[in-house]
Design an enzyme around this catalytic site. Structure first.
Site, PDB file in Angstrom:
ATOM      1  CG  HIS A   1      -1.427   6.844  -0.953  1.00  0.00           C
ATOM      2  ND1 HIS A   1      -2.668   7.044  -1.313  1.00  0.00           N
ATOM      3  CD2 HIS A   1      -1.413   6.263   0.088  1.00  0.00           C
ATOM      4  CE1 HIS A   1      -3.428   6.105  -0.431  1.00  0.00           C
ATOM      5  NE2 HIS A   1      -2.746   5.779   0.453  1.00  0.00           N
TER       6      HIS A   1
ATOM      7  CG  HIS B   1     -10.295   7.527   0.010  1.00  0.00           C
ATOM      8  ND1 HIS B   1     -10.836   8.260   0.868  1.00  0.00           N
ATOM      9  CD2 HIS B   1      -8.900   7.484   0.294  1.00  0.00           C
ATOM     10  CE1 HIS B   1     -10.062   8.905   1.553  1.00  0.00           C
ATOM     11  NE2 HIS B   1      -9.022   8.255   1.385  1.00  0.00           N
TER      12      HIS B   1
ATOM     13  CB  SER C   1     -19.522  10.836  -0.042  1.00  0.00           C
ATOM     14  OG  SER C   1     -18.871  12.268   0.043  1.00  0.00           O
TER      15      SER C   1
ATOM     16  CD  GLU D   1      -8.031   6.896  -3.351  1.00  0.00           C
ATOM     17  OE1 GLU D   1      -7.532   6.593  -2.439  1.00  0.00           O
ATOM     18  OE2 GLU D   1      -7.956   8.052  -3.886  1.00  0.00           O
TER      19      GLU D   1
ATOM     20  CG  ASP E   1      -0.587   5.029   4.010  1.00  0.00           C
ATOM     21  OD1 ASP E   1      -0.954   5.050   2.911  1.00  0.00           O
ATOM     22  OD2 ASP E   1      -1.237   5.387   4.936  1.00  0.00           O
TER      23      ASP E   1
ATOM     24  CD  GLU F   1      -6.082   6.522   8.065  1.00  0.00           C
ATOM     25  OE1 GLU F   1      -6.674   6.829   7.051  1.00  0.00           O
ATOM     26  OE2 GLU F   1      -4.693   7.032   7.763  1.00  0.00           O
TER      27      GLU F   1
ATOM     28  CG  HIS G   1      -1.764   1.306   1.313  1.00  0.00           C
ATOM     29  ND1 HIS G   1      -3.100   0.937   1.095  1.00  0.00           N
ATOM     30  CD2 HIS G   1      -1.882   2.245   1.764  1.00  0.00           C
ATOM     31  CE1 HIS G   1      -3.751   2.194   1.469  1.00  0.00           C
ATOM     32  NE2 HIS G   1      -2.893   3.117   1.889  1.00  0.00           N
TER      33      HIS G   1
HETATM   34  O1  MCF Z   1      -3.400   6.285   3.950  1.00  0.00           O
HETATM   35  C1  MCF Z   1      -3.594   7.655   4.056  1.00  0.00           C
HETATM   36  C2  MCF Z   1      -4.460   8.134   5.078  1.00  0.00           C
HETATM   37  N1  MCF Z   1      -5.677   7.618   4.744  1.00  0.00           N
HETATM   38  C3  MCF Z   1      -6.405   7.959   3.695  1.00  0.00           C
HETATM   39  N2  MCF Z   1      -5.913   8.478   2.594  1.00  0.00           N
HETATM   40  C4  MCF Z   1      -4.748   8.560   2.213  1.00  0.00           C
HETATM   41  C5  MCF Z   1      -3.513   8.512   2.816  1.00  0.00           C
HETATM   42  N3  MCF Z   1      -2.563   8.661   1.925  1.00  0.00           N
HETATM   43  C6  MCF Z   1      -2.864   9.444   1.022  1.00  0.00           C
HETATM   44  N4  MCF Z   1      -4.339   9.452   1.014  1.00  0.00           N
HETATM   45  C7  MCF Z   1      -4.957   9.697  -0.133  1.00  0.00           C
HETATM   46  C8  MCF Z   1      -6.316   8.977  -0.683  1.00  0.00           C
HETATM   47  O2  MCF Z   1      -5.805   8.149  -1.354  1.00  0.00           O
HETATM   48  O3  MCF Z   1      -5.864  11.080   0.349  1.00  0.00           O
HETATM   49  C9  MCF Z   1      -6.571  11.420  -0.818  1.00  0.00           C
HETATM   50  C10 MCF Z   1      -7.124  10.348  -1.290  1.00  0.00           C
HETATM   51  O4  MCF Z   1      -7.074  10.105  -2.574  1.00  0.00           O
HETATM   52  C11 MCF Z   1      -7.547  12.234  -0.359  1.00  0.00           C
HETATM   53  S1  MCF Z   1      -8.494  11.840   1.229  1.00  0.00           S
HETATM   54  C12 MCF Z   1      -9.880  13.291   1.541  1.00  0.00           C
HETATM   55 FE    FE Z   2      -3.037   4.984   2.246  1.00  0.00          FE
END
Ligand code: MCF
Ligand code: FE
Length: 404
Positions: free
Chosen positions: A64, A181, A146, A142, A307, A211, A62
């Protein structure tokens, strides 16, 4: 055919000595070096440095990549301020994050021994980089949104990204996949359509779930610190789903849930019963003030993941494993080290449905060679020494090709 020889092999049955591995793009044979040389006289023999351990390539389930430009923009310490800062800085961070920067991060992951990673992609921007990087990439498209009013538009865009990743499958090591997401940001109708799509194409599926305490409060009673967030940015004061409804949407398809730090025992039991798994991100959880996932009590499979740099300081798997050792300070250290290495190899591969992560005949020849600073005094402590003494590995192979 190549034969690689190391002082130790990390196998599903533990560390073994005096054995080598014969491989092409897959592992063909395991046995004493002399026997393998006799059996495959034309094979090129690779001698690793003294005190080396041959591991299957590590798997970071996982990450990003698109947040790779973040250093000090995002607020760490607590979930809601972090979320606010994502909304505030997202565009500039994405703008600052080019292919060169993402490729550089992939290279750093590679040098830490990561041969497969799961890339969570919100816009599809990292597809080109994931095609170029030598690693196997589970490309998690992703889905987020909502507001039912925009559902069709969002789903259309999402489908296009899924298709784009599917078209890369043949010419790269990309495996198309789907990421929901989170329960607080995805409408239940969209969610169900995406789960059905994953099922139809048997694509890996993942979702951020439970989370933070803030997420829990919002989902349970439309209250807590996320209330102000949703009012400000989305002009809404009620959640679109609840914990139970969200969880049940995945009942028929095993899903890799990121975090789950705030899940109750009953919820974790339910996830276990339905065949799901967890991506545990120790540093991300610590940096966003989300708490500690009690991995010692889990009865479902879990991986260890970095992450993104949106909630971390590096994508190096050994930085993550060291942090896990510190975070889980009550678990006996040798037992924890062994569990952590299994989590980033065998368990991660099983979770994502990949034919790697094990040194075993017929598995893909993905290897990471860890070289210890001296001859280990006790074999019982190999897992711990591996984690404590490694920042970068000394050699990396993916499908039999050498990349480091
Ligand atoms: O995993 C971490 C923390 N939790 C959620 N989202 C994200 C994380 N790191 C990046 N994100 C991204 C998620 O994929 O934040 C964005 C999304 O695209 C916006 S969340 C409102
Ligand atoms: Fe994440």
């Amino acid at each position: 055919m190549k034969i690689i020889n190391a002082d130790f092999l990390y196998t599903p049955h533990g560390y073994i000595q005096n054995q080598a591995v014969a491989f092409t793009e897959i592992i063909k044979d395991i046995g004493p070096l002399e026997e393998l040389i006799l059996r495959y006289p034309d094979a090129k023999v690779i001698h690793t440095k003294p005190n080396s351990i041959l591991y299957p390539g590590f798997i970071n389930t996982h990450v990003h990549l698109e947040f790779s430009a973040n250093k000090t923009s995002l607020v760490y310490g607590s979930f809601k301020p972090w979320l606010d800062s994502v909304i505030e800085h997202r565009e500039e961070l994405m703008g600052a994050c080019n292919n060169e920067m993402m490729l550089h991060e992939c290279q750093k992951m590679l040098r830490s021994g990561i041969t497969t990673f799961g890339a969570i992609s919100s816009f599809g921007n990292e597809l080109e980089v994931c095609e170029k990087t030598p690693q196997r990439v589970v490309f998690f498209n992703e889905l987020i949104g909502s507001n039912a009013m925009y559902a069709d538009m969002l789903y259309g865009d999402f489908q296009e990204r899924v298709r784009a990743s599917q078209s890369c499958e043949k010419r790269s090591r990309i495996i198309p996949a789907i990421a929901i997401h989170s329960p607080y940001s995805v409408h239940p109708i969209l969610l169900q359509k995406a789960v059905n799509l994953a099922k139809k194409h048997t694509m890996p599926l993942s979702a951020h779930f439970l989370e933070s305490q803030a997420e829990r409060e919002w989902l349970e009673s439309s209250s807590g610190t996320l209330k102000a967030f949703f009012l400000k940015y989305f002009n809404t004061s009620t959640t679109v789903t609840n914990i139970e409804e969200f969880m049940h949407a995945f009942d028929t398809y095993p899903t890799h849930f990121a975090h789950c730090v705030q899940a109750t025992e009953d919820e974790l039991d339910y996830l276990t019963k339905k065949g799901h798994s967890i991506a545990h991100c120790p540093r991300s959880n610590r940096y966003l003030g989300c708490g500690r996932l009690a991995i010692e009590d889990l009865s479902l499979p879990f991986s260890i993941a970095t992450d993104g740099l949106s909630s971390n300081d590096s994508l190096n798997i050994f930085d993550e494993l060291k942090a896990a050792i510190m975070l889980h300070n009550d678990i006996p250290i040798q037992e924890l080290s062994e569990k952590l290495l299994r989590a980033v190899t065998t368990d991660a591969a099983d979770i994502l449905g990949l034919n790697c992560g094990k040194i075993e005949v017929d598995k893909l020849a993905d290897f990471a060679v860890v070289t210890l600073p001296e001859a280990p005094k006790r074999t019982e402590e190999l897992a711990l020494w591996t984690i404590l003494h490694t920042k970068e590995v000394s050699e990396v192979y993916i499908e039999g090709e050498k990349y480091v």
